[in-house]
Design a protein around this motif. Sequence first.
Motif: not given
Length: 87
Positions: A33-34, A73-80, A82-87
């Motif tokens: 996200k960042r 593990m990176l391959a399992t991260v979804t766009d959703l 990423i979008e819902s993560t706070s930075i």
Amino acid sequence: MDKLASFVTTATAEFQDVLTDTDLHRCLCRYLKRGLATGISQGELIDLLGVSSPSILEKAGYDSERQQYVMEMLATVTDLEIESTSI
């Protein structure tokens, strides 16, 4: 220090602080996200994380087995996620 160098330094420090798989997953989401918010493409983020030499994971002290695990593990991260993560 330019934006990319600052981003890499921050990401390296964050990956050094990871203790559990849950922390690692969150760290990956924040990293993506960042990075995307900074204007770095997803391909370049993947390259910086574990492909280029030295990679962020290498700089963070991860051995080759752990680096491979993180990239899987990176391959399992979804766009959703990423979008819902706070930075």
